[in-house]
Design a protein around this motif. Structure first.
Motif, PDB file in Angstrom:
ATOM      1  N   UNK A   1     -32.296  33.406 122.076  1.00 13.54           N
ATOM      2  CA  UNK A   1     -33.136  33.246 123.273  1.00 13.54           C
ATOM      3  C   UNK A   1     -32.284  33.140 124.524  1.00 13.54           C
ATOM      4  N   UNK A   2     -31.191  32.391 124.419  1.00 12.71           N
ATOM      5  CA  UNK A   2     -30.311  32.171 125.567  1.00 12.71           C
ATOM      6  C   UNK A   2     -28.940  31.751 125.049  1.00 12.71           C
ATOM      7  N   UNK A   3     -27.901  32.152 125.743  1.00 19.79           N
ATOM      8  CA  UNK A   3     -26.552  31.737 125.406  1.00 19.79           C
ATOM      9  C   UNK A   3     -25.751  31.562 126.680  1.00 19.79           C
ATOM     10  N   UNK A   4     -24.836  30.582 126.669  1.00 20.35           N
ATOM     11  CA  UNK A   4     -24.058  30.340 127.889  1.00 20.35           C
ATOM     12  C   UNK A   4     -22.778  29.567 127.555  1.00 20.35           C
ATOM     13  N   UNK A   5     -21.799  29.661 128.458  1.00 21.67           N
ATOM     14  CA  UNK A   5     -20.601  28.834 128.304  1.00 21.67           C
ATOM     15  C   UNK A   5     -20.955  27.366 128.529  1.00 21.67           C
ATOM     16  N   UNK A   6     -20.288  26.486 127.808  1.00 17.63           N
ATOM     17  CA  UNK A   6     -20.495  25.041 127.976  1.00 17.63           C
ATOM     18  C   UNK A   6     -19.131  24.388 127.752  1.00 17.63           C
ATOM     19  N   UNK A   7     -18.549  23.856 128.821  1.00 20.02           N
ATOM     20  CA  UNK A   7     -17.211  23.298 128.695  1.00 20.02           C
ATOM     21  C   UNK A   7     -16.238  24.399 128.305  1.00 20.02           C
ATOM     22  N   UNK A   8     -15.453  24.171 127.251  1.00 18.33           N
ATOM     23  CA  UNK A   8     -14.511  25.181 126.773  1.00 18.33           C
ATOM     24  C   UNK A   8     -15.107  26.078 125.692  1.00 18.33           C
ATOM     25  N   UNK A   9     -16.374  25.859 125.359  1.00 17.54           N
ATOM     26  CA  UNK A   9     -17.000  26.624 124.289  1.00 17.54           C
ATOM     27  C   UNK A   9     -18.263  27.316 124.740  1.00 17.54           C
ATOM     28  N   UNK A  10     -19.125  27.595 123.754  1.00 18.62           N
ATOM     29  CA  UNK A  10     -20.385  28.282 123.993  1.00 18.62           C
ATOM     30  C   UNK A  10     -21.516  27.525 123.319  1.00 18.62           C
ATOM     31  N   UNK A  11     -22.712  27.652 123.877  1.00 22.67           N
ATOM     32  CA  UNK A  11     -23.914  27.104 123.253  1.00 22.67           C
ATOM     33  C   UNK A  11     -25.007  28.170 123.294  1.00 22.67           C
ATOM     34  N   UNK A  12     -25.945  28.060 122.355  1.00 21.96           N
ATOM     35  CA  UNK A  12     -27.018  29.046 122.282  1.00 21.96           C
ATOM     36  C   UNK A  12     -28.321  28.389 121.859  1.00 21.96           C
ATOM     37  N   UNK A  13     -29.413  28.964 122.360  1.00 18.75           N
ATOM     38  CA  UNK A  13     -30.756  28.597 121.921  1.00 18.75           C
ATOM     39  C   UNK A  13     -31.253  29.755 121.068  1.00 18.75           C
ATOM     40  N   UNK A  14     -31.686  29.440 119.851  1.00 18.63           N
ATOM     41  CA  UNK A  14     -32.126  30.465 118.901  1.00 18.63           C
ATOM     42  C   UNK A  14     -33.622  30.350 118.666  1.00 18.63           C
ATOM     43  N   UNK A  15     -34.277  31.481 118.530  1.00 17.79           N
ATOM     44  CA  UNK A  15     -35.707  31.498 118.258  1.00 17.79           C
ATOM     45  C   UNK A  15     -35.993  30.773 116.940  1.00 17.79           C
ATOM     46  N   UNK A  16     -36.966  29.867 116.959  1.00 21.30           N
ATOM     47  CA  UNK A  16     -37.357  29.136 115.758  1.00 21.30           C
ATOM     48  C   UNK A  16     -36.546  27.875 115.500  1.00 21.30           C
ATOM     49  N   UNK A  17     -35.545  27.623 116.334  1.00 22.97           N
ATOM     50  CA  UNK A  17     -34.729  26.410 116.203  1.00 22.97           C
ATOM     51  C   UNK A  17     -35.041  25.556 117.437  1.00 22.97           C
ATOM     52  N   UNK A  18     -35.945  24.559 117.231  1.00 24.58           N
ATOM     53  CA  UNK A  18     -36.492  23.854 118.386  1.00 24.58           C
ATOM     54  C   UNK A  18     -36.168  22.371 118.461  1.00 24.58           C
ATOM     55  N   UNK A  19     -35.409  21.856 117.481  1.00 24.98           N
ATOM     56  CA  UNK A  19     -35.042  20.445 117.549  1.00 24.98           C
ATOM     57  C   UNK A  19     -33.650  20.242 116.946  1.00 24.98           C
ATOM     58  N   UNK A  20     -33.124  19.060 117.135  1.00 26.76           N
ATOM     59  CA  UNK A  20     -31.765  18.766 116.686  1.00 26.76           C
ATOM     60  C   UNK A  20     -31.611  18.918 115.172  1.00 26.76           C
ATOM     61  N   UNK A  21     -32.605  18.495 114.403  1.00 24.63           N
ATOM     62  CA  UNK A  21     -32.505  18.603 112.942  1.00 24.63           C
ATOM     63  C   UNK A  21     -32.374  20.063 112.502  1.00 24.63           C
ATOM     64  N   UNK A  22     -33.166  20.946 113.109  1.00 22.60           N
ATOM     65  CA  UNK A  22     -33.089  22.371 112.770  1.00 22.60           C
ATOM     66  C   UNK A  22     -31.718  22.943 113.167  1.00 22.60           C
ATOM     67  N   UNK A  23     -31.193  22.491 114.304  1.00 21.78           N
ATOM     68  CA  UNK A  23     -29.874  22.946 114.754  1.00 21.78           C
ATOM     69  C   UNK A  23     -28.781  22.431 113.820  1.00 21.78           C
ATOM     70  N   UNK A  24     -28.869  21.167 113.410  1.00 17.56           N
ATOM     71  CA  UNK A  24     -27.883  20.596 112.484  1.00 17.56           C
ATOM     72  C   UNK A  24     -27.882  21.317 111.141  1.00 17.56           C
ATOM     73  N   UNK A  25     -29.028  21.807 110.722  1.00 19.49           N
ATOM     74  CA  UNK A  25     -29.123  22.540 109.450  1.00 19.49           C
ATOM     75  C   UNK A  25     -28.325  23.846 109.486  1.00 19.49           C
ATOM     76  N   UNK A  26     -27.981  24.322 110.682  1.00 20.87           N
ATOM     77  CA  UNK A  26     -27.215  25.560 110.812  1.00 20.87           C
ATOM     78  C   UNK A  26     -25.715  25.311 110.988  1.00 20.87           C
ATOM     79  N   UNK A  27     -25.283  24.064 110.917  1.00 23.50           N
ATOM     80  CA  UNK A  27     -23.859  23.748 111.087  1.00 23.50           C
ATOM     81  C   UNK A  27     -23.006  24.512 110.082  1.00 23.50           C
ATOM     82  N   UNK A  28     -21.924  25.089 110.594  1.00 22.08           N
ATOM     83  CA  UNK A  28     -20.935  25.843 109.807  1.00 22.08           C
ATOM     84  C   UNK A  28     -21.478  27.135 109.199  1.00 22.08           C
ATOM     85  N   UNK A  29     -22.537  27.676 109.762  1.00 23.77           N
ATOM     86  CA  UNK A  29     -23.138  28.928 109.294  1.00 23.77           C
ATOM     87  C   UNK A  29     -22.475  30.096 110.034  1.00 23.77           C
TER      88      UNK A  29
END
Length: 179
Positions: free
Chosen positions: A59-87
């Motif tokens: 949905x959206x991606x941008x630089x954040x500090x020295x890295x990158x962050x992204x918003x993905x379709x269907x991932x709407x809360x922290x728990x869903x985002x944590x489930x994708x760690x190291x993927x």
């Protein structure tokens, strides 16, 4: 997210999701692309969840500090985002930009055998990295039939790398085996 059959297509890993970012479902992204924000040139990613490649829309991606962050379709809360760690994040190889005749993607060079100009096998490309200032280096590990058991770091520059033959799976270098 929709299921994608990786066996049906050639894919290239471009990075990975490292962890969650914030509470609204954003994820931290580690990109292997150069520049690293080029990973956002691909609006759909394949993510490897439990051994299955699934398509996810960025949905959206941008630089954040020295890295990158992204918003993905269907991932709407922290728990869903944590489930994708190291993927892992990948795209179909066919979606990568075409290179000039003498250019190669790093993933194409990994695993190639490296020969000295006199025919001695120095080893096999284990990995490549950027040593800063645009200087790329091949890490060459020994194989059972290489001249010795040493690991070598060889600059990937035209004066040293004389030929890359992807079909034969080898690279010819003018590099002193004693280095």
């Amino acid at each position: 997210m929709s299921t994608q059959h990786a066996a049906e297509q050639d894919i290239t890993v471009l990075g990975k999701i490292t962890s969650a970012f914030g509470v609204k479902g954003w994820v931290k992204v580690y990109s292997f692309t150069d520049p690293m924000a080029s990973i956002f040139d691909y609006p759909n990613w394949l993510v490897n969840i439990d051994g299955q490649w699934r398509t996810v829309k960025v949905r959206e991606g941008k630089p954040q500090g020295k890295g990158l962050v992204a918003a993905l379709e269907g991932v709407n809360d922290r728990d869903a985002a944590l489930a994708l760690s190291q993927v892992e994040i990948a795209v179909p190889t066919a979606d990568l930009p075409e290179l000039e005749e003498d250019e190669h993607y790093w993933f194409q060079l990994q695993g190639l055998k490296v020969f000295h100009t006199d025919g001695q096998l120095l080893g096999q490309v284990k990995e490549l990295f950027d040593s800063g200032g645009g200087n790329q280096v091949m890490v060459i590990s020994s194989t059972t039939d290489s001249i010795d058991s040493r690991q070598r770091m060889v600059p990937f520059v035209g004066a040293i790398v004389l030929e890359v033959d992807l079909e034969q799976g080898q690279i010819q270098v003018d590099w002193d085996p004693d280095f």
